[in-house]
Design a protein around this motif. Structure first.
Motif, short mmCIF file in Angstrom:
data_model
loop_
_atom_site.label_atom_id
_atom_site.label_comp_id
_atom_site.label_asym_id
_atom_site.label_seq_id
_atom_site.Cartn_x
_atom_site.Cartn_y
_atom_site.Cartn_z
N ASP A 63 7.45 20.14 -44.44
CA ASP A 63 7.83 21.51 -44.77
C ASP A 63 7.22 22.45 -43.74
N LEU A 64 7.88 23.58 -43.55
CA LEU A 64 7.38 24.65 -42.69
C LEU A 64 7.91 25.94 -43.27
N CYS A 65 7.04 26.90 -43.48
CA CYS A 65 7.49 28.17 -44.05
C CYS A 65 6.70 29.33 -43.47
N LEU A 117 8.43 23.77 -32.92
CA LEU A 117 7.99 22.38 -33.10
C LEU A 117 9.16 21.41 -33.05
N SER A 118 10.35 21.93 -32.75
CA SER A 118 11.55 21.10 -32.85
C SER A 118 11.60 19.96 -31.83
N GLN A 119 10.79 20.06 -30.76
CA GLN A 119 10.74 18.94 -29.81
C GLN A 119 9.75 17.86 -30.27
N ILE A 120 8.91 18.20 -31.25
CA ILE A 120 7.95 17.23 -31.80
C ILE A 120 8.53 16.57 -33.05
N ALA A 143 11.97 20.33 -37.86
CA ALA A 143 11.55 21.73 -37.68
C ALA A 143 12.73 22.65 -37.42
N ASN A 144 13.83 22.10 -36.94
CA ASN A 144 14.97 22.92 -36.53
C ASN A 144 15.40 23.89 -37.62
N TRP A 145 15.85 23.38 -38.76
CA TRP A 145 16.36 24.25 -39.83
C TRP A 145 15.22 24.99 -40.53
N GLU A 192 12.50 26.20 -39.17
CA GLU A 192 12.16 27.35 -38.34
C GLU A 192 13.26 28.41 -38.40
N ARG A 193 14.50 27.98 -38.50
CA ARG A 193 15.59 28.95 -38.65
C ARG A 193 15.44 29.73 -39.95
N GLU A 194 15.00 29.05 -41.00
CA GLU A 194 14.78 29.72 -42.28
C GLU A 194 13.64 30.73 -42.17
N ALA A 195 12.54 30.36 -41.52
CA ALA A 195 11.41 31.28 -41.34
C ALA A 195 11.82 32.47 -40.47
N PHE A 196 12.69 32.23 -39.49
CA PHE A 196 13.21 33.33 -38.66
C PHE A 196 14.08 34.26 -39.50
N ASP A 197 14.97 33.69 -40.27
CA ASP A 197 15.91 34.46 -41.08
C ASP A 197 15.17 35.31 -42.13
#
Length: 202
Positions: free
Chosen positions: A62-64, A113-116, A120-122, A124-129
């Motif tokens: 998870d990432l938020c 972190l999407s290269q690790i 992380a892709n979606w 991080e998009r959620e945290a951006f949005d």
């Protein structure tokens, strides 16, 4: 064959040793280890947590985003926005939480972190949005939950409850249109009406 879970205090010591000065702190509370890193060391620290033989956190669970807003003056070095990640090592049966603060409240930015971890892709998009946190190096950083014409970031503490605009489908125009908000402000906490001398209080 199951792997016995490592003691949290041992994991705390291991992570502190692996990260060294790349960690601002490695704390243990309620049986869980939390690592705090600076934005400058974020990417390198996360790479170590994935690759070091003693860590092997191969999954980003998870990432938020977090908006500390009025709490930013209490233990956050005066910074408002942070990202919190939860990592899991299936091989070693261990978990860790990582927190990093964005250095600029007006334009919060962190490395992606999407290269690790592809997951992380979606996230991080959620945290951006929802929070307006920008992830530098992200291949496709665009809104994921709100619509294309949405104004602002709805999980920020200063975002109005009723939003800025409302949308509806207009049959005559054959498309979705945006209009000023027409609903009245609501109270979140209901009023509690008590009798005089309720509970013996005068």
């Amino acid at each position: 064959m199951s792997v016995e879970q490592i003691q949290p205090s041992v994991l705390q010591e291991t992570i502190a040793r692996v990260l060294g000065d790349k960690a601002r702190s490695v704390t243990l509370a309620l049986g869980e280890v939390t690592v705090e890193v600076s934005a400058a060391n974020y990417l390198q620290a996360m790479q170590l947590l994935r690759d070091a033989p003693e860590c092997q956190f191969e999954m980003l669970m998870d990432l938020c985003g977090v908006d500390y807003s009025a709490y930013k003056d209490v233990g956050t070095d005066g910074l408002r926005f942070a990202v919190v990640s939860h990592l899991l090592s299936i091989r070693l049966n261990q978990r860790v939480r990582v927190r990093v603060f964005c250095q600029d409240d007006d334009f919060p930015v962190l490395d992606t972190l999407s290269q690790i971890w592809a997951s992380a892709n979606w996230l991080e998009r959620e945290a951006f949005d929802l929070f307006g946190i920008v992830f530098e190096g992200h291949d496709d950083l665009r809104r994921i939950l709100t619509d294309y014409g949405f104004i602002g970031h709805p999980f920020r503490k200063d975002f109005p409850l009723s939003g800025h605009v409302e949308m509806r489908y207009d049959a005559e125009q054959g498309r979705v249109i945006y209009e000023p908000v027409s609903i009245e402000p609501r109270e979140i906490t209901p009023r509690i009406i008590r009798e005089d001398h309720y509970g013996g209080l005068h």
